[in-house]
Write a protein that holds these residues in place. Structure first.
Motif, PDB file in Angstrom:
ATOM      1  N   GLU A   8      57.807  10.331  27.799  1.00 25.70           N
ATOM      2  CA  GLU A   8      56.450  10.913  27.859  1.00 25.70           C
ATOM      3  C   GLU A   8      55.739  10.548  26.562  1.00 25.70           C
ATOM      4  O   GLU A   8      56.252  10.821  25.489  1.00 25.70           O
ATOM      5  N   ASP A   9      54.559   9.936  26.683  1.00 20.23           N
ATOM      6  CA  ASP A   9      53.908   9.425  25.465  1.00 20.23           C
ATOM      7  C   ASP A   9      53.026  10.439  24.752  1.00 20.23           C
ATOM      8  O   ASP A   9      52.616  10.201  23.633  1.00 20.23           O
ATOM      9  N   ASP A  52      57.084  10.068  32.764  1.00 17.16           N
ATOM     10  CA  ASP A  52      55.625  10.045  32.857  1.00 17.16           C
ATOM     11  C   ASP A  52      55.196   8.765  33.571  1.00 17.16           C
ATOM     12  O   ASP A  52      55.899   7.755  33.528  1.00 17.16           O
ATOM     13  N   MET A  54      51.899   7.167  33.324  1.00 16.70           N
ATOM     14  CA  MET A  54      51.117   6.296  32.450  1.00 16.70           C
ATOM     15  C   MET A  54      51.751   6.271  31.066  1.00 16.70           C
ATOM     16  O   MET A  54      51.692   7.250  30.343  1.00 16.70           O
TER      17      MET A  54
HETATM   18 CA    CA Z   1      51.076   9.322  29.665  1.00 18.92          CA
END
Ligand code: CA
Length: 224
Positions: A8-9, A52, A54
């Motif tokens: 997850e960014d 995630d 994206m």
């Molecule tokens: Ca993301």
């Protein structure tokens, strides 16, 4: 201890999820980049990957596709802000086991994780699980419901719905959440089926809404 990989960014969100899951007794490794995430996902054994959609480096869909093409069967739950039908479909087509749109309540993520582990390894904790609530005793392994020691008869779906409500006691679950958790999130069933089954369960348990309370405009809760 079950090992979870969180890819997850968004760092604050990742940290929040990580802390909540650690609090629940999972061992969590969090990475914020798709490429790094893929390397860790394919290079080590995990009990579950939270992914995630994206991501910088490599998208969640691509990570999922590559893992599955390597015959990696680790359960994957996709987390994403996007929730169009297309995204749900491509997430599942790429090999994810479940899909949870953001924002979500942490209780819902935990319920999905438990449900996924039960699907993967149903023998684990369900066999001997006993849930007590007011004067109810529910034996999950043998699918038995007793009220004050007297056995009551439930259909499969009624029982599944009751157990989901019990496992989330004191948390309000929406009709959509209940539909996903009991009927499966690919189900074509309409949310009013939830109301119908809650009515069946109430009839069998007696006591009106003593066990299952309606939260108007939201869903249902068992408050103990
Ligand atoms: Ca993301």
């Amino acid at each position: 201890m079950r090992k979870l990989l969180l890819i997850e960014d968004e760092p604050n969100f990742a940290r929040f999820v990580e802390l909540e899951l650690e609090h629940e007794g999972f061992e969590v490794t969090a990475v914020h980049n798709g490429r790094e995430g893929f390397l860790l996902a394919s290079g080590q054994e995990w009990d579950l990957i939270l992914l995630d959609l994206m991501l910088p480096g490599l998208s969640g869909i691509e990570i999922c596709r590559r893992l599955r093409s390597q015959r990696n069967k680790t359960p994957i739950i996709m987390l994403t802000a996007r929730n169009s039908v297309m995204d749900r479909v491509s997430g599942l087509d790429s090999g994810a086991d479940d899909y949870l749109p953001k924002p979500f309540e942490i209780e819902e993520l935990l319920a999905r994780i438990r449900a996924l582990f039960r699907r993967v390894d149903p023998s684990e904790d369900e066999e001997n699980e006993k849930i007590e609530f007011l004067d109810l005793q529910v034996y999950v392994g043998s699918r038995t419901v007793k009220r004050d020691g007297e056995e009551l008869s439930f259909t499969k779906r009624e029982f599944d719905l009751l157990v989901v409500l019990l496992r989330n006691a004191n948390n309000v679950l929406s009709r959509d959440q209940l539909l996903d958790l009991v009927w499966g999130f690919e189900s074509e069933a309409e949310t009013n089926v939830v109301d119908v089954y809650v009515r069946y369960i109430r009839q069998k348990l007696g006591g009106g809404d003593k066990y299952i309370q309606t939260v108007r405009g939201v869903g249902y809760v068992m408050k103990g």
